[in-house]
Design a protein around this motif. Structure first.
Motif, PDB file in Angstrom:
ATOM      1  N   LYS A 198       0.831  -1.205   0.000  1.00 22.62           N
ATOM      2  CA  LYS A 198       0.000   0.000   0.000  1.00 22.62           C
ATOM      3  C   LYS A 198       0.865   1.253   0.000  1.00 22.62           C
ATOM      4  O   LYS A 198       0.572   2.220  -0.714  1.00 22.62           O
TER       5      LYS A 198
ATOM      6  N   LEU B 195       2.109   1.888  -3.483  1.00 20.15           N
ATOM      7  CA  LEU B 195       1.038   2.409  -4.344  1.00 20.15           C
ATOM      8  C   LEU B 195       0.737   3.871  -4.016  1.00 20.15           C
ATOM      9  O   LEU B 195       0.551   4.693  -4.923  1.00 20.15           O
TER      10      LEU B 195
ATOM     11  N   TYR C  14      -7.107   1.648  -2.434  1.00 23.38           N
ATOM     12  CA  TYR C  14      -5.960   0.751  -2.279  1.00 23.38           C
ATOM     13  C   TYR C  14      -6.372  -0.620  -1.751  1.00 23.38           C
ATOM     14  O   TYR C  14      -5.755  -1.640  -2.099  1.00 23.38           O
TER      15      TYR C  14
END
Length: 282
Positions: free
Chosen positions: A154, A157, A194
């Motif tokens: 995460k 990202l 996400y």
């Protein structure tokens, strides 16, 4: 003294049934024994790991196939994309200073292959038979054993796609030029989903699939709404009326004027109540 012979009459239909039964039993047993001989030390038909059919493969052959797919994912990674931006996440990444590498995704091909090989062998006879027949009709999917560091994924990202996000804004307490407090309305935001992206990644990994993953956005909702700020302006004025005053800390004294205090005042959620006054001034 004569002995009377007792003749047992067997109905013809019963005899036919018995003959058919023994023929069917013979065919079934012969077929079963042949099937078992063919798949001795091999994975039974209908057993898959992800999108890979392991029918007739030995455990070692299956491991080689799975490891090849894992290596492909390790080399190319799995690409995430949003609009024209894309980034690839690989199972192993380098540290920030490049001094060492660490895994964020790991696979256990041996565990998965052992599960695939054990299918149809690890229960009682009739349970195994039922499983083997079921696998011939319906695909039996064995999940690939893997682990992933969701937090680190995460973070990667977010680092790459944060530019596309517009976080929500809470309602704000504003002190205007007329020396009045007003409430500025909140704004909805848009952020990358996400959590959904990581779930899609998990599906890809289960299926040993390295196809690209499209990112989606979701609405980001504020925590403080203007409609919940009842009588907040009056409370803010009441606090402001305390100025000017002096704060004393040890031997230090700080004079606090109204304009300075007004800049300090803001809205916060009152966690102590579920009533109308759930927003307070701080």
């Amino acid at each position: 003294m004569f002995q009377q012979k007792i003749k047992i009459h067997i109905p013809k239909w019963l005899l036919n049934v018995a003959i058919v039964f023994f023929i069917v039993a013979f065919v079934f047993i012969s077929t079963y024994l042949t099937f078992e001989k063919i798949y001795q030390n091999k994975i039974y038909p209908g057993v898959w790991i992800g999108e890979i059919n392991l029918k007739g493969k030995t455990a070692e052959q299956a491991k080689d196939i799975i490891n090849k797919q894992v290596n492909d994912i390790s080399q190319s990674g799995i690409v995430f994309h949003y609009q024209k931006k894309q980034t690839a996440i690989t199972p192993t990444i380098a540290s920030a200073d490049g001094s060492f590498a660490y895994q964020i995704i790991s696979f256990d091909a041996e565990k998965s292959v052992n599960q695939a090989y054990s299918f149809g062998r690890d229960n009682a006879f009739f349970s195994n038979l039922k499983n083997k027949i079921g696998a011939l009709i319906y695909r039996r999917a064995v999940n690939l054993s893997f682990a992933m560091n969701e937090k680190e994924i995460k973070n990667i990202l977010i680092k790459n796609f944060l530019i596309f996000e517009t976080p929500a804004k809470n309602a704000e307490l504003i002190f205007d030029n007329q020396n009045n407090f007003i409430i500025k309305e909140e704004k909805l935001g848009k952020i990358i989903n996400y959590e959904k992206a990581i779930k899609l990644l998990g599906v890809n990994l289960l299926n040993l699939n390295n196809s690209p993953i499209e990112l989606y956005t979701k609405t980001d909702y504020p925590q403080i709404y203007k409609k919940d700020c009842l009588n907040i302006d009056a409370k803010a004025k009441q606090i402001l009326s305390l100025a000017p005053f002096t704060l004393i800390y040890g031997n230090n004294k700080f004079a606090i004027k109204k304009n300075q205090l007004s800049n300090w005042l803001g809205l916060k959620i009152n966690q102590e109540t579920d009533n109308q006054n759930k927003i307070s001034v701080s």
